[in-house]
Design a protein around this motif. Structure first.
Motif, PDB file in Angstrom:
ATOM      1  N   HIS A 392      -0.821   0.877  -4.518  1.00  0.00           N
ATOM      2  CA  HIS A 392       0.774   1.169  -4.069  1.00  0.00           C
ATOM      3  C   HIS A 392       1.920   0.014  -5.389  1.00  0.00           C
ATOM      4  CE1 HIS A 392       0.892   3.835  -1.748  1.00  0.00           C
ATOM      5  NE2 HIS A 392      -0.849   4.327  -1.854  1.00  0.00           N
ATOM      6  N   ARG A 393       0.461  -0.813  -5.918  1.00  0.00           N
ATOM      7  CA  ARG A 393       1.544  -1.945  -6.326  1.00  0.00           C
ATOM      8  C   ARG A 393       2.059  -1.914  -7.832  1.00  0.00           C
ATOM      9  NH1 ARG A 393       4.675  -4.257  -3.115  1.00  0.00           N
ATOM     10  NH2 ARG A 393       3.382  -4.900  -1.544  1.00  0.00           N
ATOM     11  N   ASP A 430       6.142  -6.075  -8.603  1.00  0.00           N
ATOM     12  CA  ASP A 430       6.212  -5.566  -7.942  1.00  0.00           C
ATOM     13  C   ASP A 430       7.295  -6.425  -6.626  1.00  0.00           C
ATOM     14  OD1 ASP A 430       5.354  -5.447  -5.418  1.00  0.00           O
ATOM     15  OD2 ASP A 430       4.196  -3.649  -6.660  1.00  0.00           O
ATOM     16  N   THR A 431       8.235  -6.188  -6.889  1.00  0.00           N
ATOM     17  CA  THR A 431       9.551  -6.795  -5.502  1.00  0.00           C
ATOM     18  C   THR A 431       9.934  -5.541  -4.183  1.00  0.00           C
ATOM     19  OG1 THR A 431      10.975  -6.718  -6.641  1.00  0.00           O
ATOM     20  CG2 THR A 431      10.009  -8.360  -6.938  1.00  0.00           C
ATOM     21  N   GLY A 432       8.739  -4.534  -4.176  1.00  0.00           N
ATOM     22  CA  GLY A 432       9.443  -3.346  -3.600  1.00  0.00           C
ATOM     23  C   GLY A 432       8.637  -3.959  -1.932  1.00  0.00           C
ATOM     24  N   GLN A 433       9.208  -3.223  -1.016  1.00  0.00           N
ATOM     25  CA  GLN A 433       8.430  -3.054   0.655  1.00  0.00           C
ATOM     26  C   GLN A 433       7.229  -3.340   0.561  1.00  0.00           C
ATOM     27  OE1 GLN A 433       9.796  -3.354   2.992  1.00  0.00           O
ATOM     28  NE2 GLN A 433      11.815  -3.396   1.823  1.00  0.00           N
ATOM     29  N   PRO A 434       6.518  -4.518   1.519  1.00  0.00           N
ATOM     30  CA  PRO A 434       5.027  -4.449   1.491  1.00  0.00           C
ATOM     31  C   PRO A 434       4.481  -3.499   2.171  1.00  0.00           C
ATOM     32  CG  PRO A 434       6.047  -5.458   3.652  1.00  0.00           C
ATOM     33  CD  PRO A 434       7.400  -5.566   1.973  1.00  0.00           C
ATOM     34  N   ASN A 435       3.233  -3.175   0.928  1.00  0.00           N
ATOM     35  CA  ASN A 435       2.389  -2.110   1.875  1.00  0.00           C
ATOM     36  C   ASN A 435       1.550  -2.053   2.623  1.00  0.00           C
ATOM     37  OD1 ASN A 435       0.068  -3.744   1.207  1.00  0.00           O
ATOM     38  ND2 ASN A 435       0.012  -2.761  -0.889  1.00  0.00           N
ATOM     39  N   ASP A 438      -0.316  -5.230   2.990  1.00  0.00           N
ATOM     40  CA  ASP A 438       0.384  -6.685   3.910  1.00  0.00           C
ATOM     41  C   ASP A 438       0.868  -6.647   5.172  1.00  0.00           C
ATOM     42  OD1 ASP A 438       0.141  -6.745   0.354  1.00  0.00           O
ATOM     43  OD2 ASP A 438       2.091  -5.869   0.713  1.00  0.00           O
ATOM     44  N   LEU A 439       1.001  -5.231   5.522  1.00  0.00           N
ATOM     45  CA  LEU A 439       1.753  -5.717   6.607  1.00  0.00           C
ATOM     46  C   LEU A 439       0.719  -6.046   7.722  1.00  0.00           C
ATOM     47  CD1 LEU A 439       4.172  -2.172   6.356  1.00  0.00           C
ATOM     48  CD2 LEU A 439       4.664  -4.903   7.196  1.00  0.00           C
TER      49      LEU A 439
END
Ligand code: SF4
Length: 507
Positions: A392-393, A430-435, A438-439
């Protein structure tokens, strides 16, 4: 001169013994006897017996179950020990109604309980529920790697096992040749030779039988992994005290009274077992009338061995409030800043004589103008692929020239393996939402997260200490996954009966 009472062995003594009186209320044996008689549905064993018209009478399954549960509670695992206890120990004699099952009956009963054990486990959970021993809001999962009833000596790839067989065959030929000279030796020497010959013969036969039409065992990456000629379902697993050939015994524990909700043995690593354990706990809870969404919104803790994207995805799908740290969470925790164990290396696994750590992304500098990275040796790494997705990264992948790395003096600190030709560098773009990973890191690093995760130790570790140390379950005595699974479930059952014994005033 002192006077003593006579020491006369030549006499007959009649001792009146009531078997019923041996099972005193408040004792383990009484609790087990009551539970088996009144709370466990023994009709699950009916299909086993087909001797209503012909055949000898069998030992009643309730006798075997009572005797095995008490033996396991006392740390007696061997079926021969259990047989001996049924002859010598008055409590076991009372529980077995003086029928004294032999060791093979006991061993066969345990190893063939695969279809009945889950029903018995649920029956005991029902009692736990009636006594209000369930109902915690926090659940902990953990596992212990236990040796199987095999030796690592019988493990290897198929080629290694063939080589071993050939060596044994050579040895056997030598022993047979020596045996041919036996006439010159005394009788005792001949017997010894015969025994050796027989032993090597059996070992060669075992390997021949195992290797016949055998396909290599494959790991998750498709590469061949070691097989075991005695119990091929067991696997080699690293532990803190070396590598064991065995199984990973798991237990999911309710925080209220440390009752085990689900127990199973796997031949896989911890992070692969969270989903099946959660599933089997749900199944057990549903079988006692609980809501299938029992775990929704409740806390679940597991150590960093369970940390994986898959595990976190399962917890998210089940709406479980999971606390599963990554392996470096202690290093980020300021409270452990001064701990020697976490200063360098992860969890103290790095030895003082260990090599310096590998160069990370931080050791490489970016040249904006040329759009390349410069390595610690000043060599260029050019972009090889952009926007590569992994877990997902998204990453851009750079690599160095193979010629630079071949001649580099720093390659031991830079390359992942000595035979790697060049260094690859993955730069997250990527600068997307933390996966989910990360959460989870953010959750576990929070004050609340640390507080909740700290509860894990007190909930689940004593359960394993009780089973593995107090009840001496430190290795499996059976072979194959389904049989060790039964053995582990029986110990979990004994643990839960212990809770009923201590907290259940009704029994
Ligand atoms: S191994 Fe290659 S990338 Fe690493 S420091 Fe040496 S030259 Fe640079």
């Amino acid at each position: 001169m002192a006077k003593f009472k006579p020491c006369n062995e030549d006499q007959l003594v009649m001792l009146p013994i009531s078997l019923q009186d041996q099972l005193v209320p408040g004792t383990w044996e009484h609790t087990i006897s009551e539970l088996v008689d009144k709370h466990i549905d023994l009709s699950v064993f009916d299909a086993r017996y087909n001797n209503d018209v012909i055949g000898a009478t069998a030992i009643h399954p309730k006798i075997l179950l009572k005797v095995i549960l008490l033996a396991y509670a006392k740390g007696m695992i061997s079926s021969r020990q259990i047989e001996r206890a049924c002859h010598e120990n008055i409590i076991f004699i009372a529980l077995s109604y003086n029928h004294a099952p032999d060791h093979s009956t006991v061993a066969t009963f345990i190893s063939s309980m695969q279809s009945e054990i889950s029903s018995i486990f649920s029956d005991i959970l029902v009692v736990c529920e009636e006594l209000e021993l369930l109902g915690g809001t926090h659940f902990s999962l953990d596992g212990v790697k236990l040796s199987a009833n095999v030796s690592k000596e019988w493990s290897g790839t198929l080629d290694e096992l063939k080589h071993k067989r050939d060596k044994l065959q050579e040895k056997l030929a030598r022993v047979i040749a020596e045996h041919a000279q036996a006439d010159k030796h005394p009788q005792v020497e001949i017997e010894r030779q015969k025994k050796r010959e027989r032993r090597f013969q059996l070992q060669v036969e075992r390997l021949n039988t195992f290797l016949r039409d055998r396909e290599p065992k494959r790991g998750s990456d498709g590469k061949e992994i070691q097989s075991n000629a005695v119990d091929n379902e067991s696997v080699k697993m690293p532990t803190s005290h070396g590598v064991v050939q065995g199984y990973n015994a798991q237990a999911l524990v309710d925080s209220k009274h440390q009752v085990i909700l689900s127990a199973e043995a796997f031949a896989s690593q911890d992070h692969e077992n969270l989903a099946p354990m959660l599933e089997s706990a749900k199944k057990n809870l549903v079988s006692i009338g609980k809501d299938p969404a029992y775990f929704e919104g409740k806390e679940l803790t597991a150590d960093s061995n369970y940390h994986s994207l898959n595990s976190l995805t399962v917890c998210q799908a089940e709406k479980v409030d999971a606390y599963i740290p990554d392996i470096q969470f202690r290093q980020r925790d300021p409270r452990f800043a001064e701990h020697e164990r976490f200063k360098d290396g992860v969890h103290g696994r790095q030895r003082p004589d260990a090599k310096p750590s590998r160069f990370t992304v931080d050791d490489f500098s970016y040249d904006e103008r040329k759009q390349i990275y410069l390595c610690p040796n000043g060599k260029e790494l050019k972009c090889h692929a952009r926007n590569q997705v992994n877990r997902h990264r998204t990453y851009d992948v750079y690599y160095a020239h193979a010629e630079d790395c071949t001649a580099c003096l720093l390659r031991s600190r830079c390359l992942s393996k000595p035979d790697t030709s060049r260094r690859y560098l993955s730069i997250q773009v990527d600068t997307g939402q933390p996966n989910l990973i990360d959460l989870m890191k953010a959750k576990i690093d929070s004050e609340q997260g640390k507080k909740i995760y700290a509860r894990r130790l007190g909930i689940v570790e004593p359960v394993f200490a009780n089973i593995c140390v107090h009840k001496h379950m430190d290795r499996f005595t059976l072979r194959s996954k389904c049989k060790v699974d039964v053995q582990w479930s029986l110990f979990a059952l004994v643990h839960n009966i212990g809770k009923i014994h201590v907290f259940g005033a009704l029994i």
